[in-house]
Design a protein around this motif. Structure first.
Motif, mmCIF file in Angstrom:
data_model
loop_
_atom_site.group_PDB
_atom_site.id
_atom_site.type_symbol
_atom_site.label_atom_id
_atom_site.label_comp_id
_atom_site.label_asym_id
_atom_site.label_seq_id
_atom_site.Cartn_x
_atom_site.Cartn_y
_atom_site.Cartn_z
ATOM 1 N N SER A 687 0.865 -1.181 0.000
ATOM 2 C CA SER A 687 0.000 0.000 0.000
ATOM 3 C C SER A 687 0.895 1.222 0.000
ATOM 4 C CB SER A 687 -0.901 0.004 1.239
ATOM 5 O OG SER A 687 -0.137 0.285 2.402
ATOM 6 N N GLU A 688 0.295 2.393 0.023
ATOM 7 C CA GLU A 688 1.091 3.619 0.105
ATOM 8 C C GLU A 688 1.784 3.750 1.460
ATOM 9 O OE1 GLU A 688 1.760 5.576 -2.314
ATOM 10 O OE2 GLU A 688 0.385 4.694 -3.777
ATOM 11 N N THR A 689 1.342 2.964 2.444
ATOM 12 C CA THR A 689 1.901 3.063 3.792
ATOM 13 C C THR A 689 3.014 2.058 4.041
ATOM 14 O OG1 THR A 689 -0.216 3.843 4.639
ATOM 15 C CG2 THR A 689 1.323 2.955 6.259
ATOM 16 N N GLY A 690 2.871 0.826 3.537
ATOM 17 C CA GLY A 690 3.861 -0.196 3.827
ATOM 18 C C GLY A 690 3.613 -1.460 3.021
ATOM 19 N N PRO A 711 -3.577 -7.788 14.093
ATOM 20 C CA PRO A 711 -2.894 -6.537 13.723
ATOM 21 C C PRO A 711 -1.766 -6.684 12.704
ATOM 22 C CG PRO A 711 -2.025 -7.323 15.800
ATOM 23 C CD PRO A 711 -3.103 -8.308 15.408
ATOM 24 N N GLU A 712 -1.518 -7.906 12.202
ATOM 25 C CA GLU A 712 -0.400 -8.099 11.278
ATOM 26 C C GLU A 712 -0.486 -7.171 10.070
ATOM 27 O OE1 GLU A 712 -0.634 -11.739 13.768
ATOM 28 O OE2 GLU A 712 -2.097 -10.467 12.744
ATOM 29 N N ALA A 713 -1.694 -6.932 9.569
ATOM 30 C CA ALA A 713 -1.869 -6.106 8.371
ATOM 31 C C ALA A 713 -1.833 -4.608 8.660
ATOM 32 C CB ALA A 713 -3.186 -6.462 7.683
ATOM 33 N N ASN A 714 -1.635 -4.229 9.914
ATOM 34 C CA ASN A 714 -1.582 -2.797 10.240
ATOM 35 C C ASN A 714 -0.471 -2.065 9.494
ATOM 36 O OD1 ASN A 714 -3.775 -2.611 11.903
ATOM 37 N ND2 ASN A 714 -2.631 -2.633 13.815
ATOM 38 N N VAL A 715 0.556 -2.797 9.049
ATOM 39 C CA VAL A 715 1.644 -2.151 8.300
ATOM 40 C C VAL A 715 1.142 -1.581 6.978
ATOM 41 C CG1 VAL A 715 3.473 -3.536 9.333
ATOM 42 C CG2 VAL A 715 2.293 -4.384 7.292
#
Length: 739
Positions: A687-690, A711-715
């Motif tokens: 994504s644009e974030t990670g 929360p693994e996909a929080n990156v």
């Protein structure tokens, strides 16, 4: 194209225990593993289960009973949390090397044991060292004395704490001069509070859990109840027996909502219960478009409750006109659902005499979460499904403290009892507490993190919680928390947030569980039921203190009139003050023993109309459906929960989805075919974030969307939030790389 399995098959109906081809928990096997985990504290564990109010989800069974059905009420979520209440103390030498602890998984950290003593790690030190309570409290009070009120931040978890803890914690923040106090419900149901308050006047569930059984329709939006609130499957089993039809609106066809094996019901334990009658597969973010299409159809077929609308609501004409201007093509594209399906839902709903609308974070964790909740209110109001039995809106809460934490004032824009933070309310509480409190709303959790990253937060006090794991963009969160000079973590076990550096020091304060705390406490369930949970003797961890007593002691030490502001020597004194300052909690002071309870507002709200709204009228809202279709070559990803409680995972296996690892990326078969992907393929999601590396699993998810575990996909998730509620948007536009 690959076939996607289902739990509602001929095999599921004829093979006992779902032993062949079914995706289901192994309840009895898991119960044996829980017994083994707690083998050294069996008598105490039994007392917790038999006498305490559940510290898991917010359905809140007391002992082995509840207020919905007779018989035993127990779920695996509660059983898996039991170890937190029975485990021994950690060997504090484990805390001497933070770098080694940082290599551990969160679940490994938690399993090391309970925190027994106050600990400190100063800047530059390799690990934590033990300090006395007086030294710890002294350092905290010095930091408070040296810090301006607007540079302080207070945060509380929604797991395991009692109402009394929330009340004294938020009072400490406010009498110190700041409204920068928030609850982890900001991350899950803040949109519910804002949306329901704005449309109905009360930001709480409107009915009781018992209304599930016997209502014509039970409608579930954006929730996997079988996974997150397993006790509800028993309610749904008996609802089906009573003739209730269950409709599900969700991007994923959840196996546990197709058929579920309820272990405490013999027939269901053997052959399962078919739960879902009809399924409507929206795209992620498509709920408003779907509901608008349904309302458009209900209005066109003259199935609105016009007399109810005329008597109890405002804004319907404006909504009707707006829906007439919204084309079916647009509604189909943005919802991902064909017009015929929306009309089918409208036909079923339009003929129902009663309905309970249930939803969860699939609706609230969006940039437009508040609007999603307002859409649910529109749907209920159009058919008069409020203010009577077997009807209502039930935002199903995931954690035991969510409802009570907010009601007791652990929010930056609300005082205890739901009073808005403004001049009038500040004057009221200043008079009640004999001490001035600020009148401007404080920072919400996302704003606290942003302020900390700018170096504007000098003191942060957290009771439980793990912002590093739970907030979007964890790298940014880690940087922000490390810039706070003094962080205080009051908790029962280690978590990864505690291991982050601090500009000056990190202090760990060992708390007791709700079952250990002196004089017991109360907890408020998702149906507004306040229950007393007694002290259960038999488990002592080092120098751990009651969670309510620690902020009381800080308040006494940090202020000249602290003894008068915090005169509490037990929780009964706290409840007596709560009753005086919180009208909705009057009577809480009478809850003193096991089994005592009260339900504020009664079994269902709005029996006498919408008395908190202008002209006693609920408000319809005109909503423009958001468009969350991903751009060409990309997907719209949402996060989901597995075998876990909040960010605490219980192993890597999620039997309800048939997975045995946490880096799974769920994708529709047709999308996988386009990318030449198959089960088990390795991919990178960006994504644009990670970015995160993942493993493909074909699943009955809406085409064009992906799901991955939180929360693994929080990156992958940006720091975007709902502008009204401040709730983070746990969704992102992503693309897949296969090489």
């Amino acid at each position: 194209m690959a076939e996607i399995k289902s739990n509602d098959t001929l095999l599921s109906r004829i093979v006992p225990l779902g032993l062949i081809g079914q995706t289901k928990p192994r309840h009895y096997r898991e119960m044996l593993s829980v017994l083994w985990e707690n083998r050294k504290e069996i008598p105490y564990a039994w007392n917790v289960i038999n006498h305490g109010v559940c510290d898991g989800c917010s359905l809140g069974p007391y002992g082995l009973r509840d207020n919905v059905l007779d018989g035993v009420h127990l779920c695996m979520t509660r059983l898996k949390l039991l170890k937190l209440n029975t485990m021994p103390a950690i060997d504090i030498t484990e805390l001497s090397d933070v770098e080694r602890l940082q290599q551990m998984e969160p679940e490994q950290l938690r399993s090391l044991g309970r925190l027994p003593y106050p600990m400190i790690r100063r800047k530059g030190e390799r690990g934590f060292s033990r300090i006395a309570w007086d030294e710890a409290l002294g350092a905290i009070c010095k930091s408070i004395h040296d810090t301006a009120p607007h540079e302080m931040a207070f945060f509380a978890t929604s797991r395991g704490l009692t109402n009394e803890v929330y009340y004294v914690f938020q009072k400490l923040a406010r009498v110190l001069g700041t409204n920068n106090v928030d609850l982890c419900s900001r991350l899950c149901h803040a949109a519910s509070v804002s949306g329901l308050k704005a449309t109905l006047g009360v930001g709480a569930p409107t009915c009781s859990l018992s209304d599930f059984i016997g209502t014509d329709l039970l409608i579930i939006f954006g929730s996997d109840l079988a996974n997150n609130q397993p006790v509800t499957t028993k309610y749904m089993h008996f609802a089906k027996k009573a003739g209730t039809r269950i409709l599900v609106v969700n991007p994923m066809r959840e196996y546990g909502l197709e058929r579920y094996w309820v272990p405490s019901v013999a027939s269901s334990a053997l052959f399962g219960t078919k739960l879902m009658d009809e399924f409507f597969q929206v795209r992620v973010g498509g709920d408003i478009a779907f509901i608008n299409g349904v309302l458009k159809s209900v209005i066109a077929s003259n199935r609105v409750d016009q007399s109810y609308i005329d008597k109890h609501t405002a804004g319907f004409a404006e909504l009707k006109n707006a829906l007439e201007r919204q084309s079916w093509d647009m509604l189909e594209q943005r919802s991902g659902v064909a017009r015929g399906q929306m009309q089918r839902f409208a036909d079923v709903y339009g003929q129902a005499k009663s309905a309970v609308l249930v939803y969860s974070t699939g609706l609230t964790q969006h940039e437009f979460g508040v609007d999603n909740v307002k859409a649910i209110a529109n749907l209920a109001l159009a058919r008069g499904m409020l203010g009577r039995e077997k009807c209502g809106i039930m935002p199903i809460r995931g954690h035991s403290g969510v409802q009570g934490g907010g009601e007791c004032g652990t929010e930056p824009d609300k005082f205890p009892g739901g009073f808005a933070v403004n001049d009038d309310s500040a004057r009221r509480f200043s008079n009640l507490w004999y001490h001035p409190v600020p009148s401007s709303p404080g920072l919400k959790v996302p704003q606290m993190i942003e302020a900390a990253h700018r170096g504007e937060i000098k003191f942060m006090y957290s009771i439980g919680g793990n912002l590093y794991e739970t907030m979007p963009d964890p790298n940014f969160v880690a940087q922000a928390l490390a810039k706070v000079p003094l962080r205080v973590h009051q908790d029962i076990v280690l978590n990864t947030s505690m291991l982050l550096d601090a500009d000056e020091a990190v202090i760990l304060l060992p708390g007791q569980t709700r079952y250990e705390q002196r004089s017991g406490g109360t907890s408020t369930s998702t149906e507004r039921r306040i229950r007393f949970t007694p002290e259960i003797a038999g488990h002592v961890i080092g120098e751990a203190r009651p969670e309510w007593e620690i902020p009381v002691q800080i308040g006494r030490r940090s202020m000249p009139n602290g003894d008068k502001l915090f005169p509490f020597d037990d929780t009964q004194g706290i409840r007596e003050e709560m009753s005086r300052v919180m009208p909705i909690y009057q009577g809480i002071e009478k809850l003193t023993k096991e089994g005592d309870q009260l339900q504020w507002g009664g079994p269902f709200l709005f029996k006498d109309g919408f008395t908190s709204m202008a002209d006693n009228r609920a408000l319809f809202t005109v909503l423009d459906p958001p468009d969350r279709r991903a751009t060409e070559g990309k997907f719209y990803l949402t996060t989901r929960r597995g075998k876990q409680f909040n960010s605490m995972t219980f192993g890597k296996t999620d039997r309800l989805m048939g997975t045995d690892r946490r880096d799974i990326v769920f994708i529709a078969p047709e999308d996988a075919e386009k990318l030449n992907l198959a089960d088990g393929n390795s991919i990178t999601v960006r994504s644009e974030t990670g970015a995160m590396k993942g493993i493909v699993q074909l699943a009955p998810v809406k085409s064009g969307t992906l799901q991955a575990y939180w929360p693994e996909a929080n990156v992958l998730i940006s720091r975007r939030a709902d502008p009204i509620s401040g709730e983070p948007d746990y969704n992102a536009e992503v693309w897949i790389e296969t090489s």
